[in-house]
Design an enzyme around this catalytic site. Structure first.
Site, short mmCIF file in Angstrom:
data_model
loop_
_atom_site.label_atom_id
_atom_site.label_comp_id
_atom_site.label_asym_id
_atom_site.label_seq_id
_atom_site.Cartn_x
_atom_site.Cartn_y
_atom_site.Cartn_z
CD GLN A 176 -2.94 1.09 0.14
OE1 GLN A 176 -3.21 0.02 -0.40
NE2 GLN A 176 -3.51 2.23 -0.22
CG HIS A 213 -7.03 -2.82 -1.69
ND1 HIS A 213 -7.50 -3.78 -2.55
CD2 HIS A 213 -7.45 -1.64 -2.17
CE1 HIS A 213 -8.17 -3.20 -3.53
NE2 HIS A 213 -8.16 -1.89 -3.33
CD GLU A 260 -11.52 3.91 -5.16
OE1 GLU A 260 -10.63 4.69 -4.77
OE2 GLU A 260 -11.55 2.70 -4.89
#
Length: 292
Positions: A176, A213, A260
């Site tokens: 990330q 994530h 998104e």
């Protein structure tokens, strides 16, 4: 005899003088009484008919010359505010807080609270968080408790002629960080200031430690159109497999994340269906759950 000769000569002279005078006055006389004829004057144009509906006519504007181009500036104009500014480490509150739809919500089953764990701008994960994971598609992995549902969804979509492609799934903290840094550097390279580049980056890439994530329950997935309207397949069927569209376009003030269309989050089937049917986002669901 001489006298008569001179008298006749005088009369001839007077006659010639009179004739000359008359001939000289004739043009002026005719100009006064009868003007010289020229080409006929053109007829006056008929008055233009006034349009009945003036508003139907396109406005007429004179062209404004553009300013001459100067040398290209190395300074980029400040970007307009992102559609949904993601919170930074010290986010400003939204200008207005949307009302949460009223009514109780279905709580998760005992032992499944993990499926609705909130990770966002104010709820981080520890740096060393790492779930047990399984492969979902190709090299992409997810939390082993959500991976089977993701695989079923991909397989069922394929059976219906829809190809689902996973672009990203579980990421550790270090991954990330790399994604965040790469996006930030890209904006800097485009000429944005450090402040603007960080704001834009955090509109689409969560600060490391604040990304779903890293939780292992989210994936970036898209439906490939095979001529059967598959662009809408995920929005219709994803809740049947326990997934929600995590960042809807109308919830940006709540999620602090830009819309998104590809980011789906596993929360479990009953809750996913309820969140979708009621038009909630995960933050709103958990707020209602807290007051239920």
């Amino acid at each position: 005899m001489k006298r008569i000769f001179y008298l006749r000569l005088l009369l001839v002279a007077l006659f010639c003088l009179g004739t000359a005078l008359i001939l000289g006055l004739l043009p002026a006389l005719f100009d006064t009484v009868l003007p010289v004829a020229g080409p006929p004057a053109p007829a006056a144009p008929a008055a233009r008919e006034t349009p009945v509906a003036q508003k139907d006519l396109p406005p007429v504007s004179s062209p404004v010359p553009s300013a001459p181009e100067g040398p290209a500036s190395t300074e980029k104009a400040p970007p307009s505010a992102p559609e949904a500014p993601v919170s930074s480490r010290e986010p400003e509150p939204p200008s207005s807080t949307p009302e949460v739809p009223a009514g109780p919500v279905t709580p998760p089953k005992a032992g499944e609270e993990w499926a609705v764990r909130l990770v966002n701008w104010e709820n981080p994960l520890p740096m060393d968080y790492e779930p047990a994971y399984e492969v979902v598609q190709n090299r992409f992995v997810m939390d082993s408790r959500a991976a089977p549902a993701a695989r079923r969804m991909i397989a069922d979509a394929w059976a219906q002629g829809v190809t689902l492609v996973v672009n990203s799934a579980y990421r550790p903290y270090s991954a990330q960080q790399r994604v965040y840094d790469a996006q930030y550097q890209e904006y800097l390279a485009q000429g944005y200031s450090q402040q603007d580049a960080r704001l834009l980056t955090e509109s689409y890439v969560a600060v490391p430690g604040h990304s779903e994530h890293q939780l292992g329950l989210a994936m970036d997935i898209s439906a490939v159109d095979d001529g059967k309207g598959s662009e809408d397949w995920l929005s219709i069927h994803a809740p049947d497999y326990g997934f929600i569209l995590r960042y809807p376009a109308d919830k940006t003030e709540v999620t602090r994340t830009a819309y998104e269309s590809w980011h789906y989050r596993y929360v479990g089937t009953p809750i996913a269906r309820e969140i979708t049917d009621r038009g909630l986002c995960l933050e709103e669901y958990l707020e209602l759950l807290e007051v239920s």
